[in-house]
Enzyme design. Structure first.
Site, PDB file in Angstrom:
ATOM      1  N   ARG A   1       0.829  -1.230   0.000  1.00 21.43           N
ATOM      2  CA  ARG A   1       0.000   0.000   0.000  1.00 21.43           C
ATOM      3  C   ARG A   1       0.861   1.277   0.000  1.00 21.43           C
ATOM      4  NH1 ARG A   1      -2.825  -3.683  -0.974  1.00 21.43           N
ATOM      5  NH2 ARG A   1      -4.850  -4.153  -0.057  1.00 21.43           N
TER       6      ARG A   1
ATOM      7  N   SER B   1     -11.098  -0.684   2.474  1.00 27.39           N
ATOM      8  CA  SER B   1     -10.378  -0.796   3.753  1.00 27.39           C
ATOM      9  C   SER B   1      -9.956   0.589   4.228  1.00 27.39           C
ATOM     10  CB  SER B   1      -9.118  -1.645   3.584  1.00 27.39           C
ATOM     11  OG  SER B   1      -9.465  -2.896   3.061  1.00 27.39           O
TER      12      SER B   1
ATOM     13  N   GLU C   1      -5.609   4.323   5.471  1.00 27.64           N
ATOM     14  CA  GLU C   1      -5.232   4.020   4.076  1.00 27.64           C
ATOM     15  C   GLU C   1      -5.636   5.120   3.079  1.00 27.64           C
ATOM     16  OE1 GLU C   1      -5.590  -0.104   2.594  1.00 27.64           O
ATOM     17  OE2 GLU C   1      -6.570   0.788   0.879  1.00 27.64           O
TER      18      GLU C   1
HETATM   19  C1  LIG Z   1     -15.402  -0.647  -2.167  1.00 27.52           C
HETATM   20  C2  LIG Z   1     -13.917  -0.413  -2.303  1.00 27.52           C
HETATM   21  C3  LIG Z   1     -13.048  -1.490  -2.347  1.00 27.52           C
HETATM   22  C4  LIG Z   1     -11.664  -1.307  -2.473  1.00 27.52           C
HETATM   23  N1  LIG Z   1     -10.854  -2.391  -2.512  1.00 27.52           N
HETATM   24  C5  LIG Z   1      -9.514  -2.236  -2.643  1.00 27.52           C
HETATM   25  C6  LIG Z   1      -8.647  -3.383  -2.703  1.00 27.52           C
HETATM   26  O1  LIG Z   1      -9.082  -4.522  -2.666  1.00 27.52           O
HETATM   27  N2  LIG Z   1      -7.324  -3.158  -2.818  1.00 27.52           N
HETATM   28  C7  LIG Z   1      -6.790  -1.899  -2.882  1.00 27.52           C
HETATM   29  O2  LIG Z   1      -5.567  -1.778  -2.994  1.00 27.52           O
HETATM   30  N3  LIG Z   1      -7.585  -0.807  -2.845  1.00 27.52           N
HETATM   31  C8  LIG Z   1      -8.922  -0.931  -2.720  1.00 27.52           C
HETATM   32  N4  LIG Z   1      -9.733   0.165  -2.670  1.00 27.52           N
HETATM   33  C9  LIG Z   1      -9.138   1.503  -2.749  1.00 27.52           C
HETATM   34  C10 LIG Z   1      -9.143   2.116  -4.172  1.00 27.52           C
HETATM   35  O3  LIG Z   1     -10.045   1.438  -5.005  1.00 27.52           O
HETATM   36  C11 LIG Z   1      -7.762   2.089  -4.838  1.00 27.52           C
HETATM   37  O4  LIG Z   1      -6.814   2.716  -4.016  1.00 27.52           O
HETATM   38  C12 LIG Z   1      -7.759   2.768  -6.206  1.00 27.52           C
HETATM   39  O5  LIG Z   1      -6.530   2.552  -6.851  1.00 27.52           O
HETATM   40  C13 LIG Z   1      -8.038   4.259  -6.137  1.00 27.52           C
HETATM   41  O6  LIG Z   1      -8.252   4.714  -7.454  1.00 27.52           O
HETATM   42  P1  LIG Z   1      -8.954   6.094  -7.749  1.00 27.52           P
HETATM   43  O7  LIG Z   1      -8.830   6.357  -9.201  1.00 27.52           O
HETATM   44  O8  LIG Z   1     -10.326   6.102  -7.206  1.00 27.52           O
HETATM   45  O9  LIG Z   1      -8.030   7.103  -6.942  1.00 27.52           O
HETATM   46  P2  LIG Z   1      -8.447   8.392  -6.106  1.00 27.52           P
HETATM   47  O10 LIG Z   1      -9.218   7.973  -4.919  1.00 27.52           O
HETATM   48  O11 LIG Z   1      -9.063   9.395  -6.990  1.00 27.52           O
HETATM   49  O12 LIG Z   1      -7.016   8.917  -5.648  1.00 27.52           O
HETATM   50  C14 LIG Z   1      -6.254   8.200  -4.715  1.00 27.52           C
HETATM   51  C15 LIG Z   1      -4.911   8.927  -4.547  1.00 27.52           C
HETATM   52  O13 LIG Z   1      -4.150   8.807  -5.745  1.00 27.52           O
HETATM   53  C16 LIG Z   1      -3.878  10.100  -6.304  1.00 27.52           C
HETATM   54  N5  LIG Z   1      -4.042   9.939  -7.749  1.00 27.52           N
HETATM   55  C17 LIG Z   1      -5.137   9.473  -8.407  1.00 27.52           C
HETATM   56  N6  LIG Z   1      -4.882   9.397  -9.727  1.00 27.52           N
HETATM   57  C18 LIG Z   1      -3.609   9.841  -9.899  1.00 27.52           C
HETATM   58  C19 LIG Z   1      -2.770  10.020 -11.043  1.00 27.52           C
HETATM   59  N7  LIG Z   1      -3.183   9.710 -12.291  1.00 27.52           N
HETATM   60  N8  LIG Z   1      -1.520  10.528 -10.846  1.00 27.52           N
HETATM   61  C20 LIG Z   1      -1.093  10.839  -9.615  1.00 27.52           C
HETATM   62  N9  LIG Z   1      -1.833  10.695  -8.485  1.00 27.52           N
HETATM   63  C21 LIG Z   1      -3.076  10.195  -8.641  1.00 27.52           C
HETATM   64  C22 LIG Z   1      -4.887  11.046  -5.680  1.00 27.52           C
HETATM   65  O14 LIG Z   1      -4.395  12.361  -5.634  1.00 27.52           O
HETATM   66  C23 LIG Z   1      -5.053  10.433  -4.299  1.00 27.52           C
HETATM   67  O15 LIG Z   1      -3.995  10.841  -3.463  1.00 27.52           O
HETATM   68  C24 LIG Z   1     -11.133   0.005  -2.558  1.00 27.52           C
HETATM   69  C25 LIG Z   1     -12.013   1.108  -2.513  1.00 27.52           C
HETATM   70  C26 LIG Z   1     -13.399   0.897  -2.395  1.00 27.52           C
HETATM   71  C27 LIG Z   1     -14.322   2.074  -2.383  1.00 27.52           C
END
Ligand SMILES: Cc1cc2nc3c(=O)[nH]c(=O)nc-3n(C[C@H](O)[C@H](O)[C@H](O)COP(=O)(O)OP(=O)(O)OC[C@H]3O[C@@H](n4cnc5c(N)ncnc54)[C@H](O)[C@@H]3O)c2cc1C
Length: 345
Positions: A174, A245, A341
């Protein structure tokens, strides 16, 4: 024939954009200046402008791993760069690339359609391809770092595009170089290397149980099983706001683990690097009696103590207040520190 290159389009700018639909907690939040990023050129243009004007900025993907305040001042870059393709193939592996704004689950589905298995354990994780390396997403015994070849990013320090190898991404549990250097890199493209030799990975308890009578499942069967387990275990953000999480599984020295195990023989844990053990944060929280509890507009999900939820009208302040309460109780009872997280923007 006109050989002149057309000027790149300007990114679409929307002032005071509501982000309620773009964060899975469903918090009321708005971006002072929201830029829709559909090409790498848009990134350099916006970042150069905000740095000149000394404005605060951040990137937002799908909003599934963030805690948003009511107002995000300055510029918010909405990562929407699309496109995925097979770049090359040799005897051992296939290289593929995907834009930072591509939906992660759709990308996993696409790889299976191309007959390129490997990512099926990571199905149904919400969010975008560009965010996947930020916390090195992982599920059911697989982390995306295993499949990353390199990433393309705009570096706000040098104000130039750069390519980082997997080693330079410094991916860990992570964690990554990007997470440790917030407000520096904007990931526009991720390159994956998918080995041609595929082996089912079903050692994680839930999957092992699912395939107890089918030890050689196909990638599609694993994909469907992962989707089924996740749908059953995790709340759908469309129905109840959450970010998956909420705490990382704490990693403790082996001596501390053994002391805890002696006192709590039911302690759930996983192997980690030599000399360390990863504890199940959900188990620790559950033991403190938090599962299903509610604190005003926010609470702990009734089926999974690791997931904090917004029952509606909750705020970042509410969720962080509840998190503090949980952290203190877990620390008092087990002497273990829980780290949050999602990213607090
Ligand atoms: C129901 C649920 C289940 C989940 N299960 C998991 C799991 O099993 N495993 C896991 O690892 N995670 C899990 N997550 C967390 C999440 O899905 C991941 O961390 C995912 O990669 C976040 O993607 P996002 O595009 O929504 O990022 P965002 O939430 O939009 O951003 C997350 C972070 O990354 C940065 N960011 C986003 N895009 C970029 C980019 N292109 N360049 C630079 N920085 C960037 C943002 O500024 C922020 O700091 C879960 C979340 C939910 C809601």
């Amino acid at each position: 024939m006109n050989s002149q290159k057309s000027a790149p389009s300007r990114p679409k700018l929307v002032p005071n954009l509501s982000l309620k639909e773009r964060n899975t907690f469903g918090f009321e939040a708005s971006a002072e200046l929201a830029y829709e990023i559909t090409s790498p050129e848009h990134v350099s243009e916006v970042i150069n402008e905000v740095l000149n004007k000394k404005l605060p900025w951040r990137v937002l993907g799908g909003g599934s791993n963030v805690i948003l305040p009511k107002l995000l001042p300055g510029a918010t870059l909405l990562m929407n760069i699309a496109g995925q393709e097979i770049i090359s193939s040799d005897n051992h592996s296939v290289l593929i690339s995907a834009g930072g704004g591509v939906n992660w689950h759709e990308f996993v589905t696409w790889t299976l359609e191309q007959n390129l298995p490997g990512l099926e354990n990571l199905a149904l994780i919400p969010g975008t391809v560009g965010a996947a390396p930020i916390q090195n997403i992982g599920a059911y015994g697989v982390e995306i770092g295993e499949y990353i070849e390199s990433v393309e990013a705009f570096d706000a320090h040098s104000q130039a595009f750069t390519a980082l190898t997997k080693e330079q991404c410094q991916l860990a549990y992570r964690d990554s170089h990007f997470k440790r250097n917030p407000n520096r890199f904007i990931l526009t493209k991720v390159i994956f290397r998918i080995p041609k030799q595929w082996k089912a990975r079903i050692h994680y308890a839930d999957l092992a149980k699912q395939f107890s009578e089918n030890p050689n499942p196909s990638p599609e069967e694993i994909f469907l099983a992962v989707c089924k387990i996740r749908t059953h275990k995790l709340p759908d953000p469309k129905l109840i706001g959450n970010a998956g999480s909420f705490f990382q599984n704490p990693i403790v020295p082996i001596e501390q683990f053994e002391t805890l195990l002696h006192k709590y023989p039911e302690l759930v844990s996983y192997p980690d690097a030599a000399g360390k053990r990863k504890l199940a944060a959900g188990w620790l929280i559950d033991q403190c009696g938090f599962k299903g509890q509610r604190m005003g507009n926010v609470g702990i999900y009734e089926n999974q103590a690791l997931v904090l939820v917004n029952h509606g009208n909750g705020t970042a302040q509410d969720i962080l207040g509840l998190a503090k309460c949980i952290q203190e109780k877990v620390h008092d009872q087990f002497g273990v520190k829980l780290d949050i997280e999602p990213n607090i923007l």
